[in-house]
Design a protein around this motif. Structure first.
Motif, PDB file in Angstrom:
ATOM      1  N   TYR A  53      18.671   7.675  -9.068  1.00  0.00           N
ATOM      2  CA  TYR A  53      20.102   7.192  -9.445  1.00  0.00           C
ATOM      3  C   TYR A  53      20.770   6.930  -8.344  1.00  0.00           C
ATOM      4  N   ARG A  54      20.431   5.951  -7.329  1.00  0.00           N
ATOM      5  CA  ARG A  54      21.021   5.618  -6.194  1.00  0.00           C
ATOM      6  C   ARG A  54      20.835   4.172  -6.041  1.00  0.00           C
ATOM      7  N   LYS A  55      21.931   3.683  -5.522  1.00  0.00           N
ATOM      8  CA  LYS A  55      21.949   2.178  -5.190  1.00  0.00           C
ATOM      9  C   LYS A  55      21.124   2.121  -3.805  1.00  0.00           C
ATOM     10  N   TRP A  56      20.574   0.981  -3.832  1.00  0.00           N
ATOM     11  CA  TRP A  56      19.640   0.520  -2.532  1.00  0.00           C
ATOM     12  C   TRP A  56      19.585  -0.750  -2.335  1.00  0.00           C
ATOM     13  N   ASP A  57      19.739  -0.931  -0.824  1.00  0.00           N
ATOM     14  CA  ASP A  57      20.016  -2.299  -0.243  1.00  0.00           C
ATOM     15  C   ASP A  57      18.868  -2.541   0.503  1.00  0.00           C
ATOM     16  N   GLN A  58      18.615  -3.792   0.753  1.00  0.00           N
ATOM     17  CA  GLN A  58      17.426  -4.103   1.716  1.00  0.00           C
ATOM     18  C   GLN A  58      17.721  -3.789   3.214  1.00  0.00           C
ATOM     19  N   THR A  59      18.950  -3.815   3.594  1.00  0.00           N
ATOM     20  CA  THR A  59      19.351  -3.626   4.846  1.00  0.00           C
ATOM     21  C   THR A  59      19.850  -2.402   5.280  1.00  0.00           C
ATOM     22  N   SER A  60      20.661  -1.617   4.447  1.00  0.00           N
ATOM     23  CA  SER A  60      21.226  -0.420   4.681  1.00  0.00           C
ATOM     24  C   SER A  60      20.414   0.547   4.023  1.00  0.00           C
ATOM     25  N   GLY A  61      19.521   0.425   3.188  1.00  0.00           N
ATOM     26  CA  GLY A  61      18.794   1.264   2.513  1.00  0.00           C
ATOM     27  C   GLY A  61      19.462   1.947   1.323  1.00  0.00           C
ATOM     28  N   PRO A  62      19.232   3.409   0.966  1.00  0.00           N
ATOM     29  CA  PRO A  62      19.804   4.107  -0.065  1.00  0.00           C
ATOM     30  C   PRO A  62      21.369   4.237   0.418  1.00  0.00           C
ATOM     31  N   GLY A  63      22.052   4.078  -0.881  1.00  0.00           N
ATOM     32  CA  GLY A  63      23.541   4.453  -0.791  1.00  0.00           C
ATOM     33  C   GLY A  63      24.116   5.347  -1.945  1.00  0.00           C
ATOM     34  N   TYR A  66       0.831  -0.999  -0.042  1.00  0.00           N
ATOM     35  CA  TYR A  66       0.080   0.076  -0.054  1.00  0.00           C
ATOM     36  C   TYR A  66       0.971   1.135   0.038  1.00  0.00           C
ATOM     37  N   ARG A  67       1.686   1.238   0.939  1.00  0.00           N
ATOM     38  CA  ARG A  67       2.856   2.467   0.866  1.00  0.00           C
ATOM     39  C   ARG A  67       3.740   2.898  -0.360  1.00  0.00           C
ATOM     40  N   ILE A  68       4.142   1.818  -0.921  1.00  0.00           N
ATOM     41  CA  ILE A  68       4.801   1.749  -2.028  1.00  0.00           C
ATOM     42  C   ILE A  68       3.663   2.532  -3.381  1.00  0.00           C
ATOM     43  N   PHE A  69       2.721   1.740  -3.589  1.00  0.00           N
ATOM     44  CA  PHE A  69       1.899   1.721  -4.664  1.00  0.00           C
ATOM     45  C   PHE A  69       0.777   2.511  -4.435  1.00  0.00           C
ATOM     46  N   CYS A  70       0.135   2.907  -3.372  1.00  0.00           N
ATOM     47  CA  CYS A  70      -1.065   3.910  -3.237  1.00  0.00           C
ATOM     48  C   CYS A  70      -0.877   5.295  -2.683  1.00  0.00           C
ATOM     49  N   THR A  71       0.339   5.550  -2.053  1.00  0.00           N
ATOM     50  CA  THR A  71       0.200   6.526  -1.207  1.00  0.00           C
ATOM     51  C   THR A  71       0.770   7.885  -2.252  1.00  0.00           C
ATOM     52  N   GLY A  72       1.359   7.756  -3.052  1.00  0.00           N
ATOM     53  CA  GLY A  72       1.835   8.675  -3.853  1.00  0.00           C
ATOM     54  C   GLY A  72       3.133   9.445  -3.277  1.00  0.00           C
ATOM     55  N   GLY A  73       3.560  10.467  -3.878  1.00  0.00           N
ATOM     56  CA  GLY A  73       4.636  11.149  -3.249  1.00  0.00           C
ATOM     57  C   GLY A  73       5.955  10.363  -3.082  1.00  0.00           C
ATOM     58  N   ASP A  74       6.626  10.576  -1.929  1.00  0.00           N
ATOM     59  CA  ASP A  74       7.942   9.740  -1.704  1.00  0.00           C
ATOM     60  C   ASP A  74       7.981   8.772  -0.534  1.00  0.00           C
ATOM     61  N   GLU A  75       6.585   8.438  -0.170  1.00  0.00           N
ATOM     62  CA  GLU A  75       6.209   7.561   0.836  1.00  0.00           C
ATOM     63  C   GLU A  75       6.967   6.255   0.514  1.00  0.00           C
ATOM     64  N   TRP A  76       7.202   5.942  -0.632  1.00  0.00           N
ATOM     65  CA  TRP A  76       7.962   4.410  -1.017  1.00  0.00           C
ATOM     66  C   TRP A  76       9.357   4.435  -0.590  1.00  0.00           C
ATOM     67  N   TYR A 133      11.691  -4.484  -6.936  1.00  0.00           N
ATOM     68  CA  TYR A 133      11.088  -3.382  -7.465  1.00  0.00           C
ATOM     69  C   TYR A 133      11.686  -2.067  -6.730  1.00  0.00           C
ATOM     70  N   LEU A 134      12.063  -1.952  -5.570  1.00  0.00           N
ATOM     71  CA  LEU A 134      12.655  -0.915  -5.024  1.00  0.00           C
ATOM     72  C   LEU A 134      14.050  -0.534  -5.337  1.00  0.00           C
ATOM     73  N   GLN A 135      14.532  -1.758  -5.741  1.00  0.00           N
ATOM     74  CA  GLN A 135      16.221  -1.405  -6.201  1.00  0.00           C
ATOM     75  C   GLN A 135      16.059  -1.058  -7.509  1.00  0.00           C
ATOM     76  N   TRP A 136      15.085  -1.317  -8.498  1.00  0.00           N
ATOM     77  CA  TRP A 136      14.859  -0.704  -9.667  1.00  0.00           C
ATOM     78  C   TRP A 136      14.346   0.693  -9.585  1.00  0.00           C
ATOM     79  N   ARG A 137      13.537   1.013  -8.656  1.00  0.00           N
ATOM     80  CA  ARG A 137      12.878   2.367  -8.587  1.00  0.00           C
ATOM     81  C   ARG A 137      13.935   3.411  -8.450  1.00  0.00           C
ATOM     82  N   TRP A 138      14.713   2.811  -7.210  1.00  0.00           N
ATOM     83  CA  TRP A 138      15.711   3.809  -6.662  1.00  0.00           C
ATOM     84  C   TRP A 138      16.789   4.256  -7.810  1.00  0.00           C
ATOM     85  N   ALA A 139      17.006   3.104  -8.545  1.00  0.00           N
ATOM     86  CA  ALA A 139      18.284   3.017  -9.556  1.00  0.00           C
ATOM     87  C   ALA A 139      17.557   4.239 -10.626  1.00  0.00           C
ATOM     88  N   VAL A 140      16.285   3.926 -11.018  1.00  0.00           N
ATOM     89  CA  VAL A 140      15.844   4.828 -12.252  1.00  0.00           C
ATOM     90  C   VAL A 140      15.367   6.266 -11.814  1.00  0.00           C
TER      91      VAL A 140
END
Length: 283
Positions: free
Chosen positions: A251-261, A218-228, A241-248
């Motif tokens: 333009y940042r790397k994203w890791d499930q544990t450490s978050g955006p890099g 819900y938070r990724i797809f339904c809320t809009g804005g930067d909630e994702w 999906y979040l790894q792809w979206r952060w990159a596209v």
């Protein structure tokens, strides 16, 4: 006949200097006690005079450099490959309807998408609204869901979700306490650590069956804005999906544990594309 009068010279208008309160000129410092030969700019002194300019990027020079041109073409081509490797999730397809998102994740939970998604479309064909699904016979629902496993539980859950949307529909801005827990990056002793925290409240947290997977979707797809950007899912498809979206998008790397890099680079783009398409990209 009187001679024509000589036109008088227009009065000289006094020049008035207008001063904006937004762009006021700073007062000069009194340097009378410091002869010019004694004024020295230290390395930390900000260079604010008109004699110093920020260096400009030489675009023509870069484009004339064969090595830069080759890298640029590879980068753009790799980003295009990554764009087309986007994970296609049913949650995004029905993101206009939080009710449909919750129905979909109820069927997807612990079930492969190849099996769950066709059943989702069958359910929507028979009962396309919360009012219709709330009155669906459990026996008919069970027949549709039995091959997914947990047919009795899922059937009742779909009815309960639909009834909740009718009796107490979610409203934007009204947050309800969430069940379950998630992880968050918190500052501790001047370092960032991953901590287990209570899942944040959302507008749909009171709906039956809304665990972390449903709330993440819900938070990724339904809320809009930067909630994702603040969601830290454990579901592997949401992670991809979040790894792809952060990159596209960022333009940042994203890791499930450490978050955006750090910012993405060519190797990261290619490796991520390969992991999303499940086959290596030819370099």
């Amino acid at each position: 006949m009187d001679p024509p009068s000589t036109p008088s010279k227009p009065k000289r208008t006094q020049c008035v200097r207008l001063q904006s309160r937004y762009f006021s000129t700073p007062k000069r410092k009194d340097t009378t006690s410091h002869p010019p030969s004694q004024l020295v700019l230290s390395p930390s002194t900000p260079r604010t005079t008109s004699c110093f300019f920020e260096p400009k990027l030489d675009i023509d020079g870069l484009l004339s450099d064969p090595s830069f041109t080759a890298f640029y073409e590879q980068f753009v081509s790799s980003m295009l490959d990554l764009f087309y490797a986007k994970p296609l999730l049913i949650q995004e397809y029905v993101s206009h309807s939080p009710w449909k998102v919750l129905v979909a994740v109820t069927l997807l939970n612990k079930t492969a998408g190849q099996k769950a998604i066709p059943v989702f479309f069958e359910v929507m064909e028979h009962w396309p609204t919360p009012a219709a699904l709330a009155e669906a016979p459990l026996s008919l629902l069970f027949e549709l869901l039995k091959d997914l496993g947990l047919g009795d539980m899922r059937s009742q859950r779909l009815v309960d979700i639909s009834q909740a949307f009718l009796s107490d529909p979610p409203q934007a801005g009204i947050l309800r306490p969430s069940p379950g827990r998630t992880t968050a990056l918190l500052l501790s002793d001047d370092s960032i650590v991953v901590k287990d925290v209570k899942y944040p409240p959302t507008p749909i947290s009171h709906i039956p069956g809304c665990g972390p997977y449903a709330l993440d979707s819900y938070r990724i797809f339904c809320t809009g804005g930067d909630e994702w950007r603040s969601v830290r899912p454990t579901d592997k498809e949401l992670v991809k999906y979040l790894q792809w979206r952060w990159a596209v998008e960022a333009y940042r790397k994203w890791d499930q544990t450490s978050g955006p890099g750090d910012s993405i680079d060519l190797d990261y783009i290619r490796n991520l594309t390969a992991s999303l398409t499940k086959h290596p990209i030819a370099h």
